[in-house]
Enzyme design. Structure first.
Site, PDB file in Angstrom:
ATOM      1  N   ASP A 162       4.197  -6.170   2.746  1.00  0.00           N
ATOM      2  CA  ASP A 162       3.659  -5.631   1.276  1.00  0.00           C
ATOM      3  C   ASP A 162       3.246  -4.376   1.510  1.00  0.00           C
ATOM      4  OD1 ASP A 162       3.061  -5.074  -1.013  1.00  0.00           O
ATOM      5  OD2 ASP A 162       1.652  -6.641  -1.497  1.00  0.00           O
TER       6      ASP A 162
ATOM      7  N   ASP B 241       7.121   0.137  -2.778  1.00  0.00           N
ATOM      8  CA  ASP B 241       6.498  -1.185  -2.780  1.00  0.00           C
ATOM      9  C   ASP B 241       7.409  -2.143  -2.405  1.00  0.00           C
ATOM     10  OD1 ASP B 241       4.929  -3.563  -3.077  1.00  0.00           O
ATOM     11  OD2 ASP B 241       3.951  -2.735  -4.914  1.00  0.00           O
TER      12      ASP B 241
END
Ligand SMILES: *[C@@H]1O[C@H](CO)[C@@H](O)[C@H](O)[C@H]1NC(C)=O
Ligand SMILES: *[C@@H]1O[C@H](CO)[C@@H](O)[C@H](O)[C@H]1NC(C)=O
Ligand SMILES: *[C@@H]1O[C@H](CO)[C@@H](O)[C@H](O)[C@H]1NC(C)=O
Ligand SMILES: *[C@@H]1O[C@H](CO)[C@@H](O)[C@H](O)[C@H]1NC(C)=O
Ligand SMILES: *[C@@H]1O[C@H](CO)[C@@H](O)[C@H](O)[C@H]1NC(C)=O
Length: 399
Positions: free
Chosen positions: A78, A277
């Site tokens: 992440d 992201d």
């Protein structure tokens, strides 16, 4: 079935564990096993830490070992959040989600140390105090897609693979030992938590600090596995680079998107208007821009779009086709400042069921985000020192 899988892609992280970026003073000031105190590392550095990345059902898990003796953990990769956590014993069935790998048990590790409330390490995340120990609670997503972890903030030794062929240890890494956790609906049974690679103080990247000279790179494969590298730069034929702007996330500057021969200037081509992201599946664009992009795309694709399968509250419809109509996709290029990233069809459309495929662009009124479908089969390198992000088209399963 199709719509359930589609809907579950709406995971949108909300980060309570964000902190300010500080590249020069990593939290982990501990000397690393292969790094001399009197040496300022320059790029490329001699040993690169590596970890395996596994693709499971559109999620990417990073394989690490934690503790002494080491136990395997698989955290979702992440770049959009900072905190790393894994489920920990005791984890009563009702308080935790099912995971295939054995749970990490801090009592069985000789290198586990809890962090006290008074420690400055406790302040790297939004924390509470529980019987003198630092406790945390990280929230992600919202509504039906919310997930969270809460537990004790602690330090542990992480073990990575390395280019030297030998495993390398990184001591005293701050992480969350989660005793109460809820998985997102998209998680895989192998997943044990999240690996936070964002730019904040608490992230793994900031904690690795000078030992990786502010550099890391990953290559997300279509399927199978590949590697993430900490240290080292992305170079060679086909590399394009664009300035990196570090705020709460890794921001780039999106100038335009070309579909076939039509270039659509981005609404606000300001500096640092989109962040990268890997925690988000689709690329999120402002509603109006997305709607325009969608109509330009569908005009160039000689097939009838399937309506109504990609609707979700808060987002505009995604462009979808019946796979049996064999749509031919135009060439799409993402124009970042100084870097044209040419996408391949698999970066543009994903099967959401046996019958339907949908675009990797989505419109919404919240953040503007470069999602992970668009990152597949690019070696993407972050160089925090030089403030650059590089893209190199690659077959990631070869890494
Ligand atoms: C990040 O770390 C630096 C130095 O350790 C500190 O000054 C700063 O306040 C930290 N930021 C947050 C939000 O904790
Ligand atoms: C280290 O490398 C071996 C061999 O490639 C692989 O099987 C293992 O999963 C890797 N370990 C980690 C923690 O990435
Ligand atoms: C701290 O504890 C309070 C009271 O139990 C709770 O409402 C809050 O969410 C906690 N915050 C964090 C960051 O754990
Ligand atoms: C997709 O096309 C096939 C063949 O024309 C058809 O049988 C099927 O019902 C279509 N699926 C959807 C969801 O429209
Ligand atoms: C999508 O589905 C079609 C038809 O089932 C298949 O041929 C294709 O390989 C699938 N693509 C991906 C990326 O899974």
């Amino acid at each position: 079935m199709a719509s359930k899988k589609f809907l579950s892609y709406a995971l949108f992280p909300v980060f309570l564990c964000l902190s300010t970026f500080n590249p020069t003073k990593a939290q982990n000031s501990q000397k690393l096993p292969f790094y001399n105190d009197n040496e300022t590392p320059k790029s490329p550095i001699s040993i690169i830490y590596q970890a395996e990345i596994i693709s499971v059902d559109d999620i990417y898990l990073m394989h690490l070992s934690i503790g002494t003796p080491p136990v395997d953990i698989f955290g979702s990769v992440d770049t959009g959040s900072d905190c790393t956590w894994t489920q920990c014993e005791p984890c009563p069935e009702l308080d935790c989600f099912k995971q295939e790998p054995p749970l990490f048990d801090p009592k069985k590790s000789s290198t586990y140390n809890s962090i006290s409330c008074s420690s400055s390490q406790c302040a790297v995340v939004t924390s509470n105090c529980s019987e003198g120990d630092c406790s945390y609670s990280f929230l992600y997503g919202r509504g039906a897609y919310a997930s969270f972890s809460s537990g004790n903030l602690a330090t542990e030794t992480l073990t990575f693979n390395s280019t030297s062929g030998l495993p390398v240890e990184m001591p005293n890494v701050i992480f969350g030992c989660g005793h109460k956790n809820l998985a997102s609906p998209t998680s895989d049974s192998k997943q044990t938590g999240i690996i936070g690679l964002g730019p904040g103080n608490s992230s793994l990247i900031s904690q690795m600090g000078t030992s990786i000279a502010g550099k890391f790179s990953y290559c997300l494969p279509d399927q199978g596995s590949s590697k993430i590298n900490f240290g080292g730069i992305v170079a060679g034929a086909g590399v394009v680079s664009t300035p990196l702007i570090i705020r709460d996330h890794y921001y780039l500057s999106l100038e335009a998107i070309s579909v076939g021969n039509q270039r659509l200037e981005f609404v606000s081509s300001s500096t640092g208007n989109i962040f990268v992201d890997t925690g988000v599946l689709r690329t999120l664009l402002p509603l109006e821009y997305h709607s325009n992009l969608k109509s330009v795309m569908s005009n160039m694709i000689k097939a009838q779009p399937v309506k109504g399968v990609g609707a979700e509250p808060g987002f505009s419809d995604v462009l979808c086709y019946n796979i049996s109509s064999q749509p031919k996709f135009p060439e799409v290029t993402i124009h970042f400042r100084g870097a044209d990233v040419k996408l391949s069809p698999s970066n543009l459309f994903r099967n959401i069921s046996d019958e339907i495929m949908c675009s990797a662009f989505r419109g919404g009124n919240a953040n503007i985000v470069y999602g992970r479908i668009m990152q597949i089969n690019f070696l993407i390198g972050y160089d925090i020192e030089q403030a650059m992000v590089s893209f190199k088209p690659s077959r990631c399963t070869n890494y």
